[in-house]
Design a protein around this motif. Structure first.
Motif, PDB file in Angstrom:
ATOM      1  N   GLY A  44     -74.417 -37.334  29.234  1.00  0.00           N
ATOM      2  CA  GLY A  44     -74.288 -38.455  28.087  1.00  0.00           C
ATOM      3  C   GLY A  44     -75.345 -38.489  27.380  1.00  0.00           C
ATOM      4  O   GLY A  44     -75.539 -38.889  26.011  1.00  0.00           O
ATOM      5  N   GLU A  45     -76.660 -37.693  27.284  1.00  0.00           N
ATOM      6  CA  GLU A  45     -77.770 -37.583  26.836  1.00  0.00           C
ATOM      7  C   GLU A  45     -77.918 -36.300  25.743  1.00  0.00           C
ATOM      8  O   GLU A  45     -77.209 -35.408  26.079  1.00  0.00           O
ATOM      9  CB  GLU A  45     -79.216 -37.693  27.626  1.00  0.00           C
ATOM     10  CG  GLU A  45     -79.308 -38.771  28.327  1.00  0.00           C
ATOM     11  CD  GLU A  45     -79.438 -40.167  27.649  1.00  0.00           C
ATOM     12  OE1 GLU A  45     -79.459 -40.046  26.419  1.00  0.00           O
ATOM     13  OE2 GLU A  45     -79.645 -41.126  28.693  1.00  0.00           O
ATOM     14  N   VAL A  46     -78.406 -36.603  24.687  1.00  0.00           N
ATOM     15  CA  VAL A  46     -78.828 -35.350  23.982  1.00  0.00           C
ATOM     16  C   VAL A  46     -79.972 -35.306  23.473  1.00  0.00           C
ATOM     17  O   VAL A  46     -81.000 -36.260  23.611  1.00  0.00           O
ATOM     18  CB  VAL A  46     -77.745 -35.306  22.576  1.00  0.00           C
ATOM     19  CG1 VAL A  46     -76.241 -35.625  22.824  1.00  0.00           C
ATOM     20  CG2 VAL A  46     -78.012 -36.801  21.684  1.00  0.00           C
ATOM     21  N   PRO A  66     -83.293 -35.561  21.104  1.00  0.00           N
ATOM     22  CA  PRO A  66     -84.498 -35.279  21.855  1.00  0.00           C
ATOM     23  C   PRO A  66     -84.725 -35.778  23.332  1.00  0.00           C
ATOM     24  O   PRO A  66     -85.468 -35.398  23.896  1.00  0.00           O
ATOM     25  CB  PRO A  66     -85.720 -35.314  21.126  1.00  0.00           C
ATOM     26  CG  PRO A  66     -85.286 -36.445  20.233  1.00  0.00           C
ATOM     27  CD  PRO A  66     -83.676 -36.383  20.260  1.00  0.00           C
ATOM     28  N   VAL A  67     -83.880 -36.573  23.610  1.00  0.00           N
ATOM     29  CA  VAL A  67     -84.175 -37.333  24.925  1.00  0.00           C
ATOM     30  C   VAL A  67     -83.916 -36.299  25.998  1.00  0.00           C
ATOM     31  O   VAL A  67     -84.704 -36.548  26.939  1.00  0.00           O
ATOM     32  CB  VAL A  67     -82.831 -38.493  25.043  1.00  0.00           C
ATOM     33  CG1 VAL A  67     -83.017 -38.888  26.473  1.00  0.00           C
ATOM     34  CG2 VAL A  67     -83.207 -39.558  23.943  1.00  0.00           C
ATOM     35  N   ILE A  77     -87.278 -34.666  26.362  1.00  0.00           N
ATOM     36  CA  ILE A  77     -88.472 -35.508  26.853  1.00  0.00           C
ATOM     37  C   ILE A  77     -88.214 -35.929  28.303  1.00  0.00           C
ATOM     38  O   ILE A  77     -89.204 -35.929  28.904  1.00  0.00           O
ATOM     39  CB  ILE A  77     -88.433 -36.800  25.865  1.00  0.00           C
ATOM     40  CG1 ILE A  77     -88.569 -36.463  24.377  1.00  0.00           C
ATOM     41  CG2 ILE A  77     -89.136 -38.121  26.375  1.00  0.00           C
ATOM     42  CD1 ILE A  77     -88.218 -37.812  23.357  1.00  0.00           C
ATOM     43  N   LYS A  78     -86.990 -36.234  28.598  1.00  0.00           N
ATOM     44  CA  LYS A  78     -86.894 -36.750  29.936  1.00  0.00           C
ATOM     45  C   LYS A  78     -86.941 -35.368  30.949  1.00  0.00           C
ATOM     46  O   LYS A  78     -87.451 -35.738  31.876  1.00  0.00           O
ATOM     47  CB  LYS A  78     -85.665 -37.367  30.293  1.00  0.00           C
ATOM     48  CG  LYS A  78     -85.429 -38.721  29.558  1.00  0.00           C
ATOM     49  CD  LYS A  78     -84.260 -39.714  30.000  1.00  0.00           C
ATOM     50  CE  LYS A  78     -84.230 -40.878  29.566  1.00  0.00           C
ATOM     51  NZ  LYS A  78     -82.937 -41.701  29.943  1.00  0.00           N
ATOM     52  N   THR A 112     -91.447 -36.673  21.372  1.00  0.00           N
ATOM     53  CA  THR A 112     -91.476 -35.506  21.764  1.00  0.00           C
ATOM     54  C   THR A 112     -92.927 -34.718  21.789  1.00  0.00           C
ATOM     55  O   THR A 112     -93.183 -34.047  22.556  1.00  0.00           O
ATOM     56  CB  THR A 112     -90.613 -34.556  20.563  1.00  0.00           C
ATOM     57  OG1 THR A 112     -89.206 -35.259  20.859  1.00  0.00           O
ATOM     58  CG2 THR A 112     -90.161 -33.008  21.192  1.00  0.00           C
ATOM     59  N   ALA A 152     -94.429 -35.831  24.828  1.00  0.00           N
ATOM     60  CA  ALA A 152     -93.986 -35.237  25.927  1.00  0.00           C
ATOM     61  C   ALA A 152     -94.466 -33.789  26.100  1.00  0.00           C
ATOM     62  O   ALA A 152     -94.690 -33.307  27.043  1.00  0.00           O
ATOM     63  CB  ALA A 152     -92.429 -35.102  26.009  1.00  0.00           C
ATOM     64  N   LEU A 201     -90.343 -44.115  25.384  1.00  0.00           N
ATOM     65  CA  LEU A 201     -89.903 -42.919  26.152  1.00  0.00           C
ATOM     66  C   LEU A 201     -91.307 -41.971  25.917  1.00  0.00           C
ATOM     67  O   LEU A 201     -91.822 -41.441  26.789  1.00  0.00           O
ATOM     68  CB  LEU A 201     -88.912 -42.079  25.446  1.00  0.00           C
ATOM     69  CG  LEU A 201     -87.667 -41.992  26.163  1.00  0.00           C
ATOM     70  CD1 LEU A 201     -86.422 -41.374  25.300  1.00  0.00           C
ATOM     71  CD2 LEU A 201     -87.596 -41.453  27.644  1.00  0.00           C
TER      72      LEU A 201
END
Lengths: 71, 126
Positions: free
Chosen positions: A11-13, A15-16, A19-20, B23, B26, B77
């Motif tokens: 469900g994520e796209v 830049p998440v 990053i994750k 970003t 990160a 984040l």
């Protein structure tokens, strides 16, 4: 066990996803592996490209795109 | 250090600034987000305006699908990597009459432009 750690980014796209994945990858010790699950093909491709040096395996599993990364 | 100066009050532009900052963070780069003028007004007053009703609908749809996060989530984040600092321009706050207590908790402090630019190897203006 397919990998030492698993990160489900369904469900994520971007830049998440980028990053994750980076956050989880940083937690790995040398030689450990991370399985990352995507539902977004484009995000999987871009993370795959970013981590190409660490990419051990990439495959499709139904509507999920899976990457196995090794540190 | 990367400096991201946000002038626009349009929600999608502020969100994009935070996506870029998170970003970079990160990727282990130090980032200072510097909110000025209409960007401060938007975050202090919780305004959601992407410049047109059509854009607003598209962004809301992205949010409902969980693809677009809240400003709070996106900046946090980046903060998890310890490389992001959110600073609000003192001059703009005076001009716009905005008080510190109106600012969200993810704002680190009020600061000035010179401090923002002095160590910046790169400046992004939004």
């Amino acid at each position: 066990m397919e990998a030492d750690r698993v990160l489900d980014l369904s469900g994520e796209v971007c830049p998440v996803t980028a990053i994750k994945t980076r956050a989880e990858f940083n937690k790995l010790k040398e030689g450990e592996t991370l399985k990352v699950i995507f539902t977004s093909k484009k995000s999987a491709e871009s993370v795959g490209a970013e981590f190409r040096k660490n990419l051990v395996k990439a495959y499709v599993d139904g509507n999920k795109y899976i990457l196995i990364l090794r540190k | 250090m990367i400096s991201i100066i946000v002038h626009s009050g349009e929600w999608d532009r502020i969100y994009h600034a935070f996506s870029i900052a998170s970003t970079y963070s990160a990727l282990d780069k130090k980032v200072k987000i510097f909110l000025t003028y209409w960007a401060i007004e938007s975050i202090a007053r919780g305004k959601f305006d992407c410049g047109s009703e059509e854009k607003n609908e598209k962004i809301r749809k992205g949010m409902n699908e969980g693809k677009i996060k809240t400003l709070d989530e996106m900046v946090k984040l980046g903060k998890e990597f310890g490389n992001v600092e959110v600073i609000v321009c003192s001059g703009s706050m005076e001009v716009l009459g905005i008080k510190e207590e109106e600012l969200p908790d993810w704002v680190d402090r009020v600061g000035g432009l010179a401090e923002q630019l002095i160590e910046a190897e790169k400046v992004i203006f939004i």
